[in-house]
Design a protein around this motif. Structure first.
Motif, PDB file in Angstrom:
ATOM      1  N   PHE A 382      35.732 -44.914 -40.397  1.00 41.30           N
ATOM      2  CA  PHE A 382      34.535 -44.118 -40.125  1.00 41.30           C
ATOM      3  C   PHE A 382      34.288 -43.180 -41.304  1.00 41.30           C
ATOM      4  CE2 PHE A 382      32.150 -40.584 -38.212  1.00 41.30           C
ATOM      5  CZ  PHE A 382      31.176 -41.299 -37.528  1.00 41.30           C
ATOM      6  N   GLN A 383      33.018 -42.950 -41.599  1.00 42.86           N
ATOM      7  CA  GLN A 383      32.664 -42.076 -42.714  1.00 42.86           C
ATOM      8  C   GLN A 383      31.691 -40.999 -42.238  1.00 42.86           C
ATOM      9  OE1 GLN A 383      30.667 -43.977 -46.031  1.00 42.86           O
ATOM     10  NE2 GLN A 383      31.510 -42.490 -47.498  1.00 42.86           N
ATOM     11  N   MET A 384      31.858 -39.772 -42.723  1.00 45.26           N
ATOM     12  CA  MET A 384      30.945 -38.668 -42.398  1.00 45.26           C
ATOM     13  C   MET A 384      30.603 -37.899 -43.680  1.00 45.26           C
ATOM     14  SD  MET A 384      33.528 -35.989 -40.438  1.00 45.26           S
ATOM     15  CE  MET A 384      32.204 -34.831 -40.125  1.00 45.26           C
ATOM     16  N   GLN A 385      29.376 -37.337 -43.689  1.00 51.58           N
ATOM     17  CA  GLN A 385      28.937 -36.583 -44.865  1.00 51.58           C
ATOM     18  C   GLN A 385      27.893 -35.557 -44.448  1.00 51.58           C
ATOM     19  OE1 GLN A 385      27.262 -39.389 -47.621  1.00 51.58           O
ATOM     20  NE2 GLN A 385      25.382 -39.665 -46.456  1.00 51.58           N
ATOM     21  N   ALA A 386      27.712 -34.570 -45.320  1.00 47.82           N
ATOM     22  CA  ALA A 386      26.746 -33.498 -45.046  1.00 47.82           C
ATOM     23  C   ALA A 386      25.339 -34.015 -45.285  1.00 47.82           C
ATOM     24  CB  ALA A 386      27.023 -32.302 -45.927  1.00 47.82           C
ATOM     25  N   THR A 387      24.458 -33.778 -44.326  1.00 39.53           N
ATOM     26  CA  THR A 387      23.061 -34.207 -44.471  1.00 39.53           C
ATOM     27  C   THR A 387      22.194 -33.103 -45.066  1.00 39.53           C
ATOM     28  OG1 THR A 387      22.641 -33.522 -42.187  1.00 39.53           O
ATOM     29  CG2 THR A 387      23.245 -35.838 -42.564  1.00 39.53           C
ATOM     30  N   THR A 388      22.632 -31.839 -44.925  1.00 37.64           N
ATOM     31  CA  THR A 388      21.891 -30.713 -45.489  1.00 37.64           C
ATOM     32  C   THR A 388      22.803 -29.997 -46.476  1.00 37.64           C
ATOM     33  OG1 THR A 388      20.665 -30.446 -43.423  1.00 37.64           O
ATOM     34  CG2 THR A 388      20.608 -28.600 -44.993  1.00 37.64           C
ATOM     35  N   ARG A 389      22.296 -29.794 -47.679  1.00 41.23           N
ATOM     36  CA  ARG A 389      23.105 -29.181 -48.707  1.00 41.23           C
ATOM     37  C   ARG A 389      22.506 -27.826 -49.096  1.00 41.23           C
ATOM     38  NH1 ARG A 389      24.096 -34.471 -52.610  1.00 41.23           N
ATOM     39  NH2 ARG A 389      24.795 -35.879 -50.938  1.00 41.23           N
ATOM     40  N   TYR A 390      23.405 -26.850 -49.216  1.00 38.64           N
ATOM     41  CA  TYR A 390      22.982 -25.497 -49.576  1.00 38.64           C
ATOM     42  C   TYR A 390      23.528 -25.166 -50.958  1.00 38.64           C
ATOM     43  CZ  TYR A 390      22.014 -25.234 -44.584  1.00 38.64           C
ATOM     44  OH  TYR A 390      21.549 -25.470 -43.327  1.00 38.64           O
ATOM     45  N   PRO A 391      22.705 -24.478 -51.750  1.00 38.73           N
ATOM     46  CA  PRO A 391      23.185 -24.109 -53.086  1.00 38.73           C
ATOM     47  C   PRO A 391      24.412 -23.201 -53.002  1.00 38.73           C
ATOM     48  CG  PRO A 391      20.814 -23.826 -52.933  1.00 38.73           C
ATOM     49  CD  PRO A 391      21.297 -24.083 -51.532  1.00 38.73           C
ATOM     50  N   ASP A 435      37.461 -35.197 -32.452  1.00 32.97           N
ATOM     51  CA  ASP A 435      36.468 -34.245 -32.943  1.00 32.97           C
ATOM     52  C   ASP A 435      36.665 -34.111 -34.442  1.00 32.97           C
ATOM     53  OD1 ASP A 435      35.279 -33.819 -30.562  1.00 32.97           O
ATOM     54  OD2 ASP A 435      36.158 -31.854 -30.159  1.00 32.97           O
ATOM     55  N   LEU A 436      35.703 -34.657 -35.192  1.00 29.49           N
ATOM     56  CA  LEU A 436      35.766 -34.614 -36.645  1.00 29.49           C
ATOM     57  C   LEU A 436      34.867 -33.453 -37.098  1.00 29.49           C
ATOM     58  CD1 LEU A 436      35.389 -38.449 -37.411  1.00 29.49           C
ATOM     59  CD2 LEU A 436      37.484 -37.154 -36.944  1.00 29.49           C
ATOM     60  N   GLU A 437      35.485 -32.483 -37.763  1.00 26.34           N
ATOM     61  CA  GLU A 437      34.760 -31.236 -38.116  1.00 26.34           C
ATOM     62  C   GLU A 437      34.433 -31.216 -39.609  1.00 26.34           C
ATOM     63  OE1 GLU A 437      35.163 -26.500 -37.157  1.00 26.34           O
ATOM     64  OE2 GLU A 437      36.968 -27.555 -37.844  1.00 26.34           O
ATOM     65  N   MET A 438      33.183 -30.775 -39.864  1.00 28.83           N
ATOM     66  CA  MET A 438      32.769 -30.516 -41.245  1.00 28.83           C
ATOM     67  C   MET A 438      32.476 -29.018 -41.358  1.00 28.83           C
ATOM     68  SD  MET A 438      29.494 -31.945 -43.438  1.00 28.83           S
ATOM     69  CE  MET A 438      28.337 -30.984 -42.458  1.00 28.83           C
ATOM     70  N   VAL A 439      33.275 -28.325 -42.151  1.00 24.43           N
ATOM     71  CA  VAL A 439      33.138 -26.880 -42.326  1.00 24.43           C
ATOM     72  C   VAL A 439      32.328 -26.604 -43.604  1.00 24.43           C
ATOM     73  CG1 VAL A 439      34.332 -24.674 -42.607  1.00 24.43           C
ATOM     74  CG2 VAL A 439      35.330 -26.484 -41.166  1.00 24.43           C
ATOM     75  N   THR A 440      31.256 -25.804 -43.472  1.00 25.77           N
ATOM     76  CA  THR A 440      30.425 -25.440 -44.602  1.00 25.77           C
ATOM     77  C   THR A 440      30.792 -24.010 -45.024  1.00 25.77           C
ATOM     78  OG1 THR A 440      28.643 -26.829 -43.776  1.00 25.77           O
ATOM     79  CG2 THR A 440      28.072 -25.177 -45.459  1.00 25.77           C
ATOM     80  N   VAL A 441      31.122 -23.850 -46.307  1.00 23.89           N
ATOM     81  CA  VAL A 441      31.535 -22.541 -46.836  1.00 23.89           C
ATOM     82  C   VAL A 441      30.619 -22.194 -48.012  1.00 23.89           C
ATOM     83  CG1 VAL A 441      33.396 -21.185 -47.856  1.00 23.89           C
ATOM     84  CG2 VAL A 441      33.914 -22.942 -46.130  1.00 23.89           C
ATOM     85  N   ASN A 442      30.002 -20.988 -47.939  1.00 19.35           N
ATOM     86  CA  ASN A 442      29.154 -20.493 -49.027  1.00 19.35           C
ATOM     87  C   ASN A 442      29.582 -19.061 -49.311  1.00 19.35           C
ATOM     88  OD1 ASN A 442      27.158 -19.715 -50.796  1.00 19.35           O
ATOM     89  ND2 ASN A 442      25.553 -20.900 -49.720  1.00 19.35           N
ATOM     90  N   ASN A 443      30.319 -18.927 -50.376  1.00 19.69           N
ATOM     91  CA  ASN A 443      30.841 -17.600 -50.717  1.00 19.69           C
ATOM     92  C   ASN A 443      29.771 -16.695 -51.303  1.00 19.69           C
ATOM     93  OD1 ASN A 443      33.430 -18.241 -49.825  1.00 19.69           O
ATOM     94  ND2 ASN A 443      33.974 -19.169 -51.842  1.00 19.69           N
TER      95      ASN A 443
END
Length: 464
Positions: A382-391, A435-443
């Motif tokens: 199985f493959q997962m990826q971010a659909t929305t990308r933040y600068p 439960d496959l989690e994708m954590v988004t981090v923006n410092n």
């Protein structure tokens, strides 16, 4: 009564006539082959021939006597009497002449034509004298003696006596030949009289044939027997020279008796003959598949039956039919638990404006997949990826729950994607919820949030 003829005196009695006419018989032994007296064996002609005693015996006849050869003997006769013709006055002594020696002894005397003058020798009445091999008859003639019948021959016990005129010959029966004066059996088998098998018997032989052949009418040669005409084989028969061979149809093998065919259990050859289970049948085999599968075109593989496509399922109209290997399941309509709300058929969202959503995943996306039991590892499933990308943001992928047996792990493939890897084989049937989690981090903006993919894995019962 005395009569003087040419200076000789003759008595009228038979006794006196016998004193004047001497009949002398000599015996000449044969060489190599036993012949009767007066004969010798000619090796070139291979028969007994007469001995000319008048030629080989010195002084065979004495005085004024002349030697006359006979078949098997000779006579001594006065010269004047031998040359003078006479007229017979029975009973009187016949004038001997050279006999026919072509067929044994001869008892025939040729008579000169009658003359008007009186005979110059006395008329003697009495029994005619016969040469060796003949006996006087009552009528005054000479009859041949059958030495074979009277057993007066000298053939050895191995020989056969054959009577001839005035004598006899010793011969061998058919199947014997004469060696050293003895009849010995001819071993016909030494000379190839028989084509195959030969048995010598005294005086003859017997031919026979090997198994698979019969003796021809000539009793010597052999002919092949077509055993296939009698159908000795349970399936196929092939005639060979002197024998035959049986063959079996496909799926059978020849039994130990060489004629019957027994079923071949193909299923015992290999456990990989069929993908699921092999069933032996007479002359063949068949593969069967478990429920939820059908036998593929190759006759050995099992292919999943998609019950959702065929309509052969029990799902209601409100449910969603999900097919997996070897079966299916009916998925109930999505229900989002507060504070989550449904935003699509397979996604629930918790709004950031809702204080209750703090520290909760922003979205939960529901996915389903199937997995074969005992699948080889490692395997990307199985493959997962971010659909929305933040600068300025980066992403962390991890398994948050459901991996109690540590069968899975996440491998990040880029800064925005990752792959779920099966690390250990899983035996089915089994249902695993991850439960496959994708954590988004923006410092930059000091932001941290997460999204969940709730993956339900249906592990089949079979490895296909």
């Amino acid at each position: 009564m005395l009569v003087e003829i040419r200076g000789f005196r003759f008595c009228s009695s038979v006794r006196m006539l016998a004193a004047l006419v001497f009949i002398v018989l000599c015996i000449q032994p044969g060489h190599g082959q036993t012949c009767t007296e007066g004969f010798t064996y000619d090796r070139r002609a291979r028969q007994c021939i007469d001995v000319d005693e008048c030629r080989i015996l010195p002084d065979a006849c004495r005085g004024d006597m002349r030697c006359v050869n006979q078949n098997g003997g000779y006579l001594c006769i006065p010269r004047g009497l031998y040359n003078q013709p006479y007229r017979p006055d029975p009973p009187a002594l016949p004038e001997p002449v050279h006999p026919d020696t072509s067929a044994g002894f001869s008892d025939t005397f040729l008579l000169a034509p009658p003359r008007s003058v009186e005979p110059s020798y006395p008329r003697v009445r009495g029994t005619a004298q016969c040469i060796l091999g003949y006996t006087p008859a009552e009528d005054g003639t000479c009859n041949d003696i059958d030495e074979c019948e009277t057993n007066s021959h000298h053939c050895n016990p191995t020989q056969v006596c054959i009577n001839t005129a005035g004598g006899y010959t010793c011969s061998c029966n058919e199947g014997y030949w004469l060696i050293g004066g003895q009849c010995q059996d001819i071993d016909e088998c030494r000379y190839g009289y028989c084509q195959q098998l030969c048995a010598n018997v005294p005086g003859s032989y017997s031919c026979s044939c090997n198994p698979g052949f019969i003796l021809n009418p000539d009793s010597r040669t052999c002919q092949d027997v077509d055993e296939c005409e009698d159908e000795p084989c349970s399936h196929g028969c092939f005639n060979t020279y002197g024998s035959f061979m049986c063959n079996c149809d496909e799926g059978f093998e020849l039994a130990s008796d060489g004629t019957t065919c027994i079923d071949l259990d193909e299923c015992s050859f290999s456990e990989f003959l069929c993908q699921h289970r092999c069933v032996n049948t007479p002359g063949s085999f068949s593969c069967i598949c478990p429920p939820g599968y059908y036998v593929y075109e190759d006759g050995r593989s099992c292919e999943d039956v998609n019950e959702c496509d065929t309509g052969n399922n029990t799902c209601t109209t409100a449910q969603v039919c999900f097919n997996f290997q070897g079966g299916y399941t009916c998925l109930d309509p999505l229900q989002c638990h507060p504070p989550y709300i449904e935003v699509s058929d397979n996604q629930c969202m918790c709004s950031a404006e809702n204080p209750a959503c703090r520290d909760r995943p922003f979205t939960i996306l529901y996915r389903h997949m199937d997995l074969s039991s005992g699948r080889s590892v490692p395997a990307d499933i199985f493959q997962m990826q971010a659909t929305t990308r933040y600068p300025g943001a980066f992403y962390i992928f991890q398994i948050k729950s459901g991996n109690d047996g540590r069968e899975f792990y996440m491998r990040q493939t880029s800064n925005v994607s990752a792959t779920l890897v099966l690390a250990r084989p899983i035996k089915g049937p089994k249902e695993v919820v991850l439960d496959l989690e994708m954590v988004t981090v923006n410092n930059v903006i000091n932001f941290r949030g997460s999204s969940i993919i709730r993956l339900t894995v249906f592990v089949s019962e079979h490895p296909f």
